[in-house]
Structure formats: structure tokens, C-alpha cells
Design a protein around this motif. Structure first.
Motif, PDB file in Angstrom:
ATOM      1  N   ARG A   1       0.838  -1.181   0.000  1.00 37.33           N
ATOM      2  CA  ARG A   1       0.000   0.000   0.000  1.00 37.33           C
ATOM      3  C   ARG A   1       0.880   1.240   0.000  1.00 37.33           C
ATOM      4  NH1 ARG A   1      -5.481  -1.415   1.635  1.00 37.33           N
ATOM      5  NH2 ARG A   1      -5.629  -3.557   0.945  1.00 37.33           N
ATOM      6  N   LYS A   2       0.454   2.316  -0.658  1.00 38.56           N
ATOM      7  CA  LYS A   2       1.329   3.448  -0.907  1.00 38.56           C
ATOM      8  C   LYS A   2       1.203   4.600   0.080  1.00 38.56           C
ATOM      9  CE  LYS A   2       1.336   2.536  -5.821  1.00 38.56           C
ATOM     10  NZ  LYS A   2       1.017   3.017  -7.137  1.00 38.56           N
ATOM     11  N   MET A   3       0.144   4.683   0.839  1.00 38.18           N
ATOM     12  CA  MET A   3      -0.082   5.847   1.677  1.00 38.18           C
ATOM     13  C   MET A   3       0.868   5.864   2.868  1.00 38.18           C
ATOM     14  SD  MET A   3      -3.722   7.296   2.983  1.00 38.18           S
ATOM     15  CE  MET A   3      -4.219   7.915   1.397  1.00 38.18           C
ATOM     16  N   SER A   4       1.444   7.033   3.149  1.00 37.47           N
ATOM     17  CA  SER A   4       2.377   7.170   4.262  1.00 37.47           C
ATOM     18  C   SER A   4       1.629   7.158   5.589  1.00 37.47           C
ATOM     19  CB  SER A   4       3.162   8.473   4.127  1.00 37.47           C
ATOM     20  OG  SER A   4       2.302   9.578   4.342  1.00 37.47           O
ATOM     21  N   PHE A   5       2.387   7.028   6.681  1.00 35.90           N
ATOM     22  CA  PHE A   5       1.769   7.006   8.005  1.00 35.90           C
ATOM     23  C   PHE A   5       1.125   8.354   8.316  1.00 35.90           C
ATOM     24  CE2 PHE A   5       1.854   7.308  12.683  1.00 35.90           C
ATOM     25  CZ  PHE A   5       1.041   6.228  12.950  1.00 35.90           C
ATOM     26  N   GLY A   6       1.762   9.441   7.911  1.00 33.78           N
ATOM     27  CA  GLY A   6       1.190  10.777   8.141  1.00 33.78           C
ATOM     28  C   GLY A   6      -0.149  10.950   7.437  1.00 33.78           C
ATOM     29  N   ALA A   7      -0.241  10.481   6.209  1.00 34.65           N
ATOM     30  CA  ALA A   7      -1.502  10.558   5.472  1.00 34.65           C
ATOM     31  C   ALA A   7      -2.550   9.657   6.105  1.00 34.65           C
ATOM     32  CB  ALA A   7      -1.276  10.170   4.018  1.00 34.65           C
ATOM     33  N   THR A   8      -2.122   8.530   6.643  1.00 36.84           N
ATOM     34  CA  THR A   8      -3.041   7.636   7.331  1.00 36.84           C
ATOM     35  C   THR A   8      -3.590   8.293   8.590  1.00 36.84           C
ATOM     36  OG1 THR A   8      -1.864   5.712   6.485  1.00 36.84           O
ATOM     37  CG2 THR A   8      -3.296   5.356   8.366  1.00 36.84           C
ATOM     38  N   VAL A   9      -2.720   8.966   9.348  1.00 36.24           N
ATOM     39  CA  VAL A   9      -3.157   9.668  10.552  1.00 36.24           C
ATOM     40  C   VAL A   9      -4.180  10.732  10.186  1.00 36.24           C
ATOM     41  CG1 VAL A   9      -2.401  11.243  12.383  1.00 36.24           C
ATOM     42  CG2 VAL A   9      -1.071   9.207  11.865  1.00 36.24           C
ATOM     43  N   ARG A  10      -3.919  11.461   9.109  1.00 40.69           N
ATOM     44  CA  ARG A  10      -4.856  12.491   8.651  1.00 40.69           C
ATOM     45  C   ARG A  10      -6.219  11.875   8.308  1.00 40.69           C
ATOM     46  NH1 ARG A  10      -1.202  15.326   5.913  1.00 40.69           N
ATOM     47  NH2 ARG A  10      -1.319  13.901   4.181  1.00 40.69           N
ATOM     48  N   ALA A  11      -6.221  10.745   7.602  1.00 41.55           N
ATOM     49  CA  ALA A  11      -7.476  10.073   7.241  1.00 41.55           C
ATOM     50  C   ALA A  11      -8.216   9.587   8.487  1.00 41.55           C
ATOM     51  CB  ALA A  11      -7.187   8.901   6.301  1.00 41.55           C
ATOM     52  N   VAL A  12      -7.480   9.073   9.463  1.00 40.22           N
ATOM     53  CA  VAL A  12      -8.106   8.592  10.697  1.00 40.22           C
ATOM     54  C   VAL A  12      -8.697   9.766  11.483  1.00 40.22           C
ATOM     55  CG1 VAL A  12      -7.646   7.520  12.943  1.00 40.22           C
ATOM     56  CG2 VAL A  12      -6.763   6.479  10.860  1.00 40.22           C
ATOM     57  N   LEU A  13      -7.985  10.884  11.544  1.00 41.16           N
ATOM     58  CA  LEU A  13      -8.514  12.062  12.243  1.00 41.16           C
ATOM     59  C   LEU A  13      -9.783  12.578  11.573  1.00 41.16           C
ATOM     60  CD1 LEU A  13      -5.254  13.999  13.175  1.00 41.16           C
ATOM     61  CD2 LEU A  13      -6.725  12.647  14.668  1.00 41.16           C
ATOM     62  N   TRP A  14      -9.806  12.575  10.246  1.00 42.04           N
ATOM     63  CA  TRP A  14     -11.037  12.971   9.551  1.00 42.04           C
ATOM     64  C   TRP A  14     -12.176  12.010   9.886  1.00 42.04           C
ATOM     65  CZ3 TRP A  14     -12.302  17.417   7.803  1.00 42.04           C
ATOM     66  CH2 TRP A  14     -11.363  18.275   7.263  1.00 42.04           C
ATOM     67  N   SER A  15     -11.860  10.735  10.036  1.00 43.00           N
ATOM     68  CA  SER A  15     -12.910   9.769  10.365  1.00 43.00           C
ATOM     69  C   SER A  15     -13.409   9.962  11.792  1.00 43.00           C
ATOM     70  CB  SER A  15     -12.417   8.335  10.165  1.00 43.00           C
ATOM     71  OG  SER A  15     -11.463   7.992  11.137  1.00 43.00           O
ATOM     72  N   PHE A  16     -12.543  10.435  12.711  1.00 43.13           N
ATOM     73  CA  PHE A  16     -12.991  10.741  14.070  1.00 43.13           C
ATOM     74  C   PHE A  16     -14.026  11.851  14.041  1.00 43.13           C
ATOM     75  CE2 PHE A  16      -9.970   9.183  17.575  1.00 43.13           C
ATOM     76  CZ  PHE A  16      -9.764   7.982  16.937  1.00 43.13           C
ATOM     77  N   ILE A  17     -13.802  12.838  13.180  1.00 39.76           N
ATOM     78  CA  ILE A  17     -14.735  13.963  13.061  1.00 39.76           C
ATOM     79  C   ILE A  17     -15.994  13.523  12.325  1.00 39.76           C
ATOM     80  CG2 ILE A  17     -15.048  16.268  12.088  1.00 39.76           C
ATOM     81  CD1 ILE A  17     -12.020  16.661  12.435  1.00 39.76           C
ATOM     82  N   GLY A  18     -15.850  12.623  11.370  1.00 36.41           N
ATOM     83  CA  GLY A  18     -16.997  12.113  10.632  1.00 36.41           C
ATOM     84  C   GLY A  18     -17.279  12.866   9.346  1.00 36.41           C
ATOM     85  N   ILE A  19     -16.328  13.664   8.905  1.00 38.14           N
ATOM     86  CA  ILE A  19     -16.500  14.431   7.675  1.00 38.14           C
ATOM     87  C   ILE A  19     -15.511  13.898   6.646  1.00 38.14           C
ATOM     88  CG2 ILE A  19     -16.385  16.713   6.631  1.00 38.14           C
ATOM     89  CD1 ILE A  19     -16.713  17.873   9.443  1.00 38.14           C
ATOM     90  N   ARG A  20     -16.027  13.435   5.526  1.00 36.76           N
ATOM     91  CA  ARG A  20     -15.149  12.914   4.478  1.00 36.76           C
ATOM     92  C   ARG A  20     -15.900  12.928   3.164  1.00 36.76           C
ATOM     93  NH1 ARG A  20     -10.075  13.043   3.845  1.00 36.76           N
ATOM     94  NH2 ARG A  20      -9.124  11.212   2.984  1.00 36.76           N
ATOM     95  N   LYS A  21     -15.268  13.399   2.097  1.00 34.06           N
ATOM     96  CA  LYS A  21     -15.863  13.360   0.769  1.00 34.06           C
ATOM     97  C   LYS A  21     -15.829  11.927   0.256  1.00 34.06           C
ATOM     98  CE  LYS A  21     -14.669  18.007  -0.674  1.00 34.06           C
ATOM     99  NZ  LYS A  21     -13.924  18.814  -1.648  1.00 34.06           N
ATOM    100  N   GLY A  22     -16.823  11.566  -0.515  1.00 34.61           N
ATOM    101  CA  GLY A  22     -16.923  10.199  -1.026  1.00 34.61           C
ATOM    102  C   GLY A  22     -15.744   9.787  -1.875  1.00 34.61           C
ATOM    103  N   LYS A  23     -15.294  10.668  -2.772  1.00 29.02           N
ATOM    104  CA  LYS A  23     -14.180  10.293  -3.646  1.00 29.02           C
ATOM    105  C   LYS A  23     -12.874  10.185  -2.865  1.00 29.02           C
ATOM    106  CE  LYS A  23     -12.793  14.818  -5.304  1.00 29.02           C
ATOM    107  NZ  LYS A  23     -12.543  15.649  -6.454  1.00 29.02           N
ATOM    108  N   ASP A  24     -12.697  11.026  -1.850  1.00 33.26           N
ATOM    109  CA  ASP A  24     -11.502  10.929  -1.010  1.00 33.26           C
ATOM    110  C   ASP A  24     -11.516   9.633  -0.204  1.00 33.26           C
ATOM    111  OD1 ASP A  24     -10.534  13.353  -1.912  1.00 33.26           O
ATOM    112  OD2 ASP A  24     -11.398  14.478  -0.230  1.00 33.26           O
ATOM    113  N   TYR A  25     -12.687   9.248   0.269  1.00 30.84           N
ATOM    114  CA  TYR A  25     -12.827   7.993   1.006  1.00 30.84           C
ATOM    115  C   TYR A  25     -12.444   6.815   0.112  1.00 30.84           C
ATOM    116  CZ  TYR A  25     -15.001   3.979   3.201  1.00 30.84           C
ATOM    117  OH  TYR A  25     -15.221   2.732   3.732  1.00 30.84           O
TER     118      TYR A  25
END
Length: 71
Positions: free
Chosen positions: A10-34
Motif C-alpha cells: 500500500r502506498k499511503m504514508s503514516f502521516g496521510a493515514t493519521v490524517r485520514a483517521v482524524l477525519w474519520s474521528f470527526i466524521g466528515i469525508r468526501k466520497g471520492k476521497d474515502y
């Protein structure tokens, strides 16, 4: 649409993963980004980032409660 690459490829870095997880904590995410994240996230990184995020969240809540109760 499913990308069944092994976790080590998988290509995503740990920093990008942390960012995605933080967005999921908030519950806001665009469908295409998801959809983009689902194909690139490393499951091991997601678990680690989730545990760290949850620990930080609980610690912040405890600090807020202690400061309110102390007053």
C-alpha cells in the motif's frame, strides 16, 4: 474498485493515514476521497493511528474534566 494489495504494497504514508483517521474521528469525508483512501491505506497504520487517536482523545477529555471539577 476493490484494491486487494497486500498491506506491505500500500502506498499511503503514516502521516496521510493519521490524517485520514482524524477525519474519520470527526466524521466528515468526501466520497471520492474515502474511495481513494480505502485503496491506499495500510491496515496496520490505520490500527496504530486509531489507537493513538483514541488515547489522545481520552487524555484530552480527562484533562478537561479534571480542570472543570477542580474549579
Amino acid at each position: 474498485m476493490e484494491d486487494n494489495k497486500p498491506a506491505t504494497q500500500r502506498k499511503m504514508s503514516f502521516g496521510a493515514t493519521v490524517r485520514a483517521v482524524l477525519w474519520s474521528f470527526i466524521g466528515i469525508r468526501k466520497g471520492k476521497d474515502y474511495e481513494k483512501d480505502v485503496g491506499q491505506l495500510n491496515p496496520v497504520h490505520v490500527v496504530i493511528a486509531g489507537v493513538i487517536g483514541a488515547a489522545l482523545f481520552i487524555t484530552i477529555l480527562i484533562l478537561i474534566v479534571k480542570s472543570v471539577v477542580a474549579k
